[in-house]
Design a protein around this motif. Structure first.
Motif, short mmCIF file in Angstrom:
data_model
loop_
_atom_site.label_atom_id
_atom_site.label_comp_id
_atom_site.label_asym_id
_atom_site.label_seq_id
_atom_site.Cartn_x
_atom_site.Cartn_y
_atom_site.Cartn_z
N GLY A 226 5.70 3.21 1.60
CA GLY A 226 4.54 2.35 1.66
C GLY A 226 4.64 1.35 2.79
N GLU B 259 1.43 -3.09 -6.34
CA GLU B 259 0.53 -2.19 -5.61
C GLU B 259 -0.69 -2.96 -5.16
N VAL C 231 0.88 -1.17 0.00
CA VAL C 231 0.00 0.00 0.00
C VAL C 231 0.92 1.22 0.00
N TYR C 232 0.86 2.01 -1.05
CA TYR C 232 1.79 3.14 -1.20
C TYR C 232 1.20 4.40 -0.57
N ASP C 233 1.33 4.47 0.76
CA ASP C 233 0.85 5.65 1.49
C ASP C 233 1.88 6.08 2.52
N GLU D 233 4.01 11.54 -7.27
CA GLU D 233 3.86 10.40 -6.37
C GLU D 233 3.43 9.15 -7.15
#
Length: 203
Positions: free
Chosen positions: A174, A201, A85-87, A102
């Motif tokens: 992430g 992802e 999870v790319y956060d 991003e």
């Protein structure tokens, strides 16, 4: 190349760079000298662990020096897919540092195959190489006192996944739920030298 004794059960080979380490490691692992029980690669060294009862240290040193490493191939090695999870807290900063958006950072991170070059820092932590050169970023100016388990980060030319909560200075982009280290698993570490990695992802 320098070859140094390491206590009575090891030889430490010092090399110029990581490419030389990976090439020598691959060549010796394919045809290990008698008495060598394990190889431990690092950024510029390769440690040979020896069986004191069976190893001829001088003979092993001669064998190491006679090796002519070829090109490292990872096509036959294990492929590990890591959902992310790319956060991450530093995703925006990485985008600024690289001049990418991003979204492009995520695409670059998932768009190439990485390889575990060596382990270190903590059990289960692998230093991954071979990613996009566009993602080369410095470590954070100030390290965090707590980085959560599963955090995915970048530092220099490397990517990595924190196997447990710990201090750390990598740029976090992430997180993954996949456990990198589990003592009840055989082998405990998912990220071992030579393993190929694809970041994907998570939906």
């Amino acid at each position: 190349m320098r070859v140094l004794p390491c206590a009575d059960s090891g030889l430490l080979v010092e090399l110029d760079d990581l490419d030389q380490v990976r090439a020598l490691h691959a060549a010796l692992e394919a045809d290990p000298p008698e008495g060598v029980t394990d190889f431990v690669p690092a950024a510029r060294t390769l440690l040979l662990r020896l069986d004191p009862a069976a190893a001829d240290m001088a003979g092993i040193e001669q064998a190491v020096r006679s090796v002519r490493p070829g090109e490292v191939s990872t096509r036959e090695s294990e492929l590990l897919r890591i959902p992310v999870v790319y956060d991450g807290a530093d995703l925006e900063e990485v985008a600024i540092l690289t001049g990418l958006t991003e979204r492009e950072v995520v695409e670059e991170h998932t768009g190439t195959e990485w390889t575990v070059a060596f382990g270190g820092f903590a059990p289960g932590f692998g230093y991954l190489t071979g990613g996009s050169p566009r993602l080369e970023v410095p470590r954070r100016a100030e390290s965090r006192t707590r980085v959560p388990v599963g955090a995915v980060g970048l530092a220099g030319t490397f990517s990595g996944v924190y196997p447990r909560e710990s201090p750390g200075g990598w740029q976090l982009i992430g997180r993954t739920e996949l456990r990198m280290w589990d003592v009840d698993r055989d082998p405990p570490a998912l990220l071992r030298p030579g393993v190929r990695v694809r970041f994907e992802e998570a939906e």
